[in-house]
Design an enzyme around this catalytic site. Structure first.
Site, mmCIF file in Angstrom:
data_model
loop_
_atom_site.group_PDB
_atom_site.id
_atom_site.type_symbol
_atom_site.label_atom_id
_atom_site.label_comp_id
_atom_site.label_asym_id
_atom_site.label_seq_id
_atom_site.Cartn_x
_atom_site.Cartn_y
_atom_site.Cartn_z
ATOM 1 N N TYR A 223 -6.186 -1.509 2.963
ATOM 2 C CA TYR A 223 -7.507 -1.468 2.325
ATOM 3 C C TYR A 223 -8.500 -0.722 3.204
ATOM 4 C CZ TYR A 223 -12.058 -3.098 0.673
ATOM 5 O OH TYR A 223 -13.356 -3.161 0.234
ATOM 6 N N LYS A 227 -10.543 2.838 2.227
ATOM 7 C CA LYS A 227 -11.999 2.974 2.181
ATOM 8 C C LYS A 227 -12.494 4.003 3.201
ATOM 9 C CE LYS A 227 -13.148 0.142 -1.132
ATOM 10 N NZ LYS A 227 -13.902 0.586 -2.320
#
EC number: 1.1.1.330
Length: 347
Positions: A223, A227
């Site tokens: 994750y 990002k």
């Protein structure tokens, strides 16, 4: 004898000049660093607390134009839908659950008297049919704004080597592939609308980033990486689309109460979606807490000050910050595993 003494004095004098130059250089660098820090802090406070709200008429609000919002049926995306409609935009809402979209469509169109189109697709399925459906629907309307809100994180913090392959692929597909593909479809439509506008209308593309992308985050490695990718991509896109009068911004947020964060209680550091979105739309075009980053905004005041403190004090890539992040998410993982074990015993 005298010549030797004078030579020694000359050597000492030269050394003294070198030392003085070094000291003055250090002093000058310190002054420059302190001045930069003061200016960044001042700019952050001015952005957050002094400047008036952004006027969205420059993005074609109240003029029949549309805003496309992904991940629109819940949380932050749902709140973006309400607040963009309040500013006078018609909406195209894209999300997975049709029933939620239809309920939202009825509520917003009744409350704000705007047109609302909906499209139910699962962007986790990286299919050509999804993107064709988006292109077909959105191609019918004048679009000036896109909000890339759809996102996916891990179910709980997990070591990268133990990350489920399906979860890993899902995160990359939703956060990265879908965001890029949808932007590549919608951005030309935005450029076309702004060029054909009789007024000096600008385009707007917003993408949801995260502190997880700002700061390397152990136990959320996939994750965090997804990002961080969006940060570099969005800033690059901002440079490309500037000549087309399209403003591109990455929005950095810390925790917000939502189904993805699994946090329900608000605090000084954790706003609800309504408060977070309001601060975001109020400050678009300003950096707030992201003073060192191009085309990036950290809009909520406590998140902004937190980022400024980390960046200026130790840096986002420091070992200390990485370690603190690891300990924090390890504790979350332990609690989540204990809860799962308790729930399993009850069954």
């Amino acid at each position: 004898m005298l010549d030797s003494f004078m030579t020694q004095l000359e050597i000492v004098g030269n050394r003294s000049k070198c030392v003085n130059m070094l000291l003055w250089s250090i002093f000058g660098f310190g002054v420059l660093k302190a001045t930069t820090l003061i200016l960044r802090i001042m700019a952050c406070f001015v952005d957050l607390f002094v400047l008036p709200p952004v006027n969205y008429s420059k993005y074609g609000s109240k003029n029949g134009n549309y805003c496309v919002i992904t991940g629109a049926s819940d949380g932050i995306g749902k709140e973006f839908a309400f607040q963009m409609a309040k500013r006078g935009f018609n909406l195209i809402l894209i999300s997975r659950t049709l029933s939620k979209l239809e309920t939202l469509q009825k509520e917003i169109s009744t409350k704000y008297n705007v047109k609302v189109e909906v499209l139910a697709i699962d962007v986790a399925k990286d299919s050509e049919d999804n993107y064709s459906a988006i292109k077909e629907l959105c191609g019918k309307f004048p679009i000036t704004a896109l909000i890339n809100n759809v996102g996916q994180s891990h179910s709980i913090p997990v070591p990268f080597l133990e990350t489920d392959e399906d979860e890993m692929r899902r995160i990359i597909t939703i956060n990265n592939t879908a965001t890029l593909m949808i932007t590549q479809i919608i951005a030309p439509m935005i450029i076309k609308t702004t060029k054909e506008s009789s007024k000096k209308t600008r385009g707007l593309i917003l993408t949801m980033g995260s502190f997880g992308g700002l700061i390397p985050t152990p136990l959320l490695a996939t994750y965090s990486g997804s990002k961080a990718f969006l940060q570099s991509w969005s800033s690059s896109l901002a440079g490309e689309l500037k000549e087309h009068n399209v403003d591109v911004e990455l929005i950095i947020s810390y925790l917000v109460t939502s189904s993805m964060s699994k946090i329900r209680k608000t605090s000084m550091m954790i706003p609800n979606p309504k408060t977070f979105v309001a601060s975001t739309l109020r400050n678009i075009g300003r950096r707030c807490g992201a003073q060192e980053r191009y085309a990036t905004i950290t809009p909520y005041w406590s998140h902004a000050l937190y980022q400024l403190a980390i960046v200026e004090a130790v840096g986002v890539y420091s070992h200390l910050v990485n370690y603190i992040n690891y300990v924090f998410h390890k504790s979350i993982r332990i609690r989540a595993l204990k809860k799962a074990a308790r729930d399993a015993k009850k069954q």
